[in-house]
Design a protein around this motif. Structure first.
Motif, PDB file in Angstrom:
ATOM      1  N   LEU A   1       0.827  -1.210   0.000  1.00 13.17           N
ATOM      2  CA  LEU A   1       0.000   0.000   0.000  1.00 13.17           C
ATOM      3  C   LEU A   1       0.862   1.261   0.000  1.00 13.17           C
ATOM      4  N   TYR A   2       1.942   1.216   0.734  1.00  9.58           N
ATOM      5  CA  TYR A   2       2.875   2.347   0.780  1.00  9.58           C
ATOM      6  C   TYR A   2       3.389   2.666  -0.622  1.00  9.58           C
ATOM      7  N   ASP A   3       3.893   1.639  -1.305  1.00  9.26           N
ATOM      8  CA  ASP A   3       4.432   1.822  -2.654  1.00  9.26           C
ATOM      9  C   ASP A   3       3.344   2.209  -3.648  1.00  9.26           C
ATOM     10  N   SER A   4       2.186   1.595  -3.526  1.00  4.25           N
ATOM     11  CA  SER A   4       1.067   1.871  -4.429  1.00  4.25           C
ATOM     12  C   SER A   4       0.644   3.335  -4.344  1.00  4.25           C
ATOM     13  N   ALA A   5       0.572   3.864  -3.140  1.00  2.00           N
ATOM     14  CA  ALA A   5       0.182   5.266  -2.958  1.00  2.00           C
ATOM     15  C   ALA A   5       1.201   6.197  -3.604  1.00  2.00           C
ATOM     16  N   TRP A   6       2.488   5.929  -3.394  1.00  2.00           N
ATOM     17  CA  TRP A   6       3.517   6.772  -4.016  1.00  2.00           C
ATOM     18  C   TRP A   6       3.481   6.654  -5.533  1.00  2.00           C
ATOM     19  N   ASP A   7       3.245   5.444  -6.038  1.00  2.00           N
ATOM     20  CA  ASP A   7       3.144   5.268  -7.491  1.00  2.00           C
ATOM     21  C   ASP A   7       2.004   6.117  -8.052  1.00  2.00           C
ATOM     22  N   GLU A   8       0.850   6.084  -7.401  1.00  2.00           N
ATOM     23  CA  GLU A   8      -0.305   6.851  -7.872  1.00  2.00           C
ATOM     24  C   GLU A   8      -0.057   8.356  -7.800  1.00  2.00           C
ATOM     25  N   VAL A   9       0.530   8.811  -6.705  1.00  6.92           N
ATOM     26  CA  VAL A   9       0.836  10.238  -6.562  1.00  6.92           C
ATOM     27  C   VAL A   9       1.784  10.681  -7.672  1.00  6.92           C
ATOM     28  N   ASN A  10       2.788   9.884  -7.945  1.00 11.42           N
ATOM     29  CA  ASN A  10       3.756  10.246  -8.982  1.00 11.42           C
ATOM     30  C   ASN A  10       3.123  10.228 -10.370  1.00 11.42           C
ATOM     31  N   ILE A  11       2.275   9.253 -10.640  1.00 11.59           N
ATOM     32  CA  ILE A  11       1.599   9.188 -11.942  1.00 11.59           C
ATOM     33  C   ILE A  11       0.677  10.395 -12.117  1.00 11.59           C
ATOM     34  N   ILE A  12      -0.137  10.690 -11.113  1.00 17.70           N
ATOM     35  CA  ILE A  12      -1.080  11.809 -11.218  1.00 17.70           C
ATOM     36  C   ILE A  12      -0.338  13.134 -11.321  1.00 17.70           C
ATOM     37  N   THR A  13       0.715  13.309 -10.534  1.00 18.32           N
ATOM     38  CA  THR A  13       1.506  14.536 -10.602  1.00 18.32           C
ATOM     39  C   THR A  13       2.106  14.719 -11.998  1.00 18.32           C
ATOM     40  N   LYS A  14       2.627  13.649 -12.574  1.00 15.14           N
ATOM     41  CA  LYS A  14       3.189  13.728 -13.923  1.00 15.14           C
ATOM     42  C   LYS A  14       2.107  14.093 -14.942  1.00 15.14           C
ATOM     43  N   LEU A  15       0.922  13.476 -14.814  1.00 15.86           N
ATOM     44  CA  LEU A  15      -0.178  13.798 -15.727  1.00 15.86           C
ATOM     45  C   LEU A  15      -0.581  15.264 -15.605  1.00 15.86           C
ATOM     46  N   ILE A  16      -0.654  15.764 -14.387  1.00 17.71           N
ATOM     47  CA  ILE A  16      -1.006  17.178 -14.176  1.00 17.71           C
ATOM     48  C   ILE A  16       0.051  18.076 -14.824  1.00 17.71           C
ATOM     49  N   ASN A  17       1.314  17.775 -14.573  1.00 24.03           N
ATOM     50  CA  ASN A  17       2.395  18.597 -15.130  1.00 24.03           C
ATOM     51  C   ASN A  17       2.433  18.564 -16.649  1.00 24.03           C
ATOM     52  N   ASN A  18       2.014  17.439 -17.238  1.00 24.47           N
ATOM     53  CA  ASN A  18       1.977  17.299 -18.694  1.00 24.47           C
ATOM     54  C   ASN A  18       0.648  17.759 -19.294  1.00 24.47           C
ATOM     55  N   ARG A  19      -0.218  18.282 -18.428  1.00 24.75           N
ATOM     56  CA  ARG A  19      -1.557  18.726 -18.846  1.00 24.75           C
ATOM     57  C   ARG A  19      -2.350  17.613 -19.516  1.00 24.75           C
ATOM     58  N   SER A  20      -2.221  16.388 -18.987  1.00 24.26           N
ATOM     59  CA  SER A  20      -2.939  15.242 -19.530  1.00 24.26           C
ATOM     60  C   SER A  20      -3.849  14.570 -18.509  1.00 24.26           C
ATOM     61  N   PHE A  21      -4.107  15.227 -17.401  1.00 22.17           N
ATOM     62  CA  PHE A  21      -4.985  14.651 -16.385  1.00 22.17           C
ATOM     63  C   PHE A  21      -6.419  15.032 -16.735  1.00 22.17           C
ATOM     64  N   GLU A  22      -7.129  14.122 -17.368  1.00 27.94           N
ATOM     65  CA  GLU A  22      -8.434  14.411 -17.953  1.00 27.94           C
ATOM     66  C   GLU A  22      -9.486  14.866 -16.937  1.00 27.94           C
ATOM     67  N   LEU A  23      -9.359  14.450 -15.698  1.00 29.59           N
ATOM     68  CA  LEU A  23     -10.338  14.882 -14.697  1.00 29.59           C
ATOM     69  C   LEU A  23     -10.319  16.391 -14.479  1.00 29.59           C
ATOM     70  N   LEU A  24      -9.174  17.022 -14.694  1.00 28.82           N
ATOM     71  CA  LEU A  24      -9.110  18.480 -14.568  1.00 28.82           C
ATOM     72  C   LEU A  24      -9.957  19.151 -15.638  1.00 28.82           C
ATOM     73  N   ASP A  25      -9.878  18.643 -16.873  1.00 28.15           N
ATOM     74  CA  ASP A  25     -10.710  19.195 -17.944  1.00 28.15           C
ATOM     75  C   ASP A  25     -12.188  19.042 -17.612  1.00 28.15           C
ATOM     76  N   LEU A  26     -12.533  17.897 -17.083  1.00 34.18           N
ATOM     77  CA  LEU A  26     -13.922  17.644 -16.713  1.00 34.18           C
ATOM     78  C   LEU A  26     -14.371  18.579 -15.590  1.00 34.18           C
TER      79      LEU A  26
END
Length: 75
Positions: A37-62
């Motif tokens: 769970l520890y690793d999974s949470a960090w993986d998700e945070v890093n993936i979402i942060t990267k998507l936000i920085n790349n302007r590809s996090f679709e939930l923001l558009d929604l």
């Protein structure tokens, strides 16, 4: 589990803040969450942060679409 203690905050300026890492670390070291769970949470945070920085996090558009919709409905 509803909360793995990590939070991502996106400010209107575009700045991304990862918050509560200390609580996440403490939960792991106190046995509240396991290594998986520890690793999974960090993986998700890093993936979402990267998507936000790349302007590809679709939930923001929604969320922007929904805000505009509500503003127009309340006029």
């Amino acid at each position: 589990m509803d909360n793995l203690f990590l939070e991502i905050i996106l400010l209107p300026s575009g700045e991304v803040i990862q918050k509560d890492a200390d609580e996440h670390e403490e939960a792991f070291f106190n046995g509240i969450i396991d290594k998986s769970l520890y690793d999974s949470a960090w993986d998700e945070v890093n993936i979402i942060t990267k998507l936000i920085n790349n302007r590809s996090f679709e939930l923001l558009d929604l969320s922007h679409y929904h805000m505009e919709f509500l503003v127009n409905v309340l006029k």
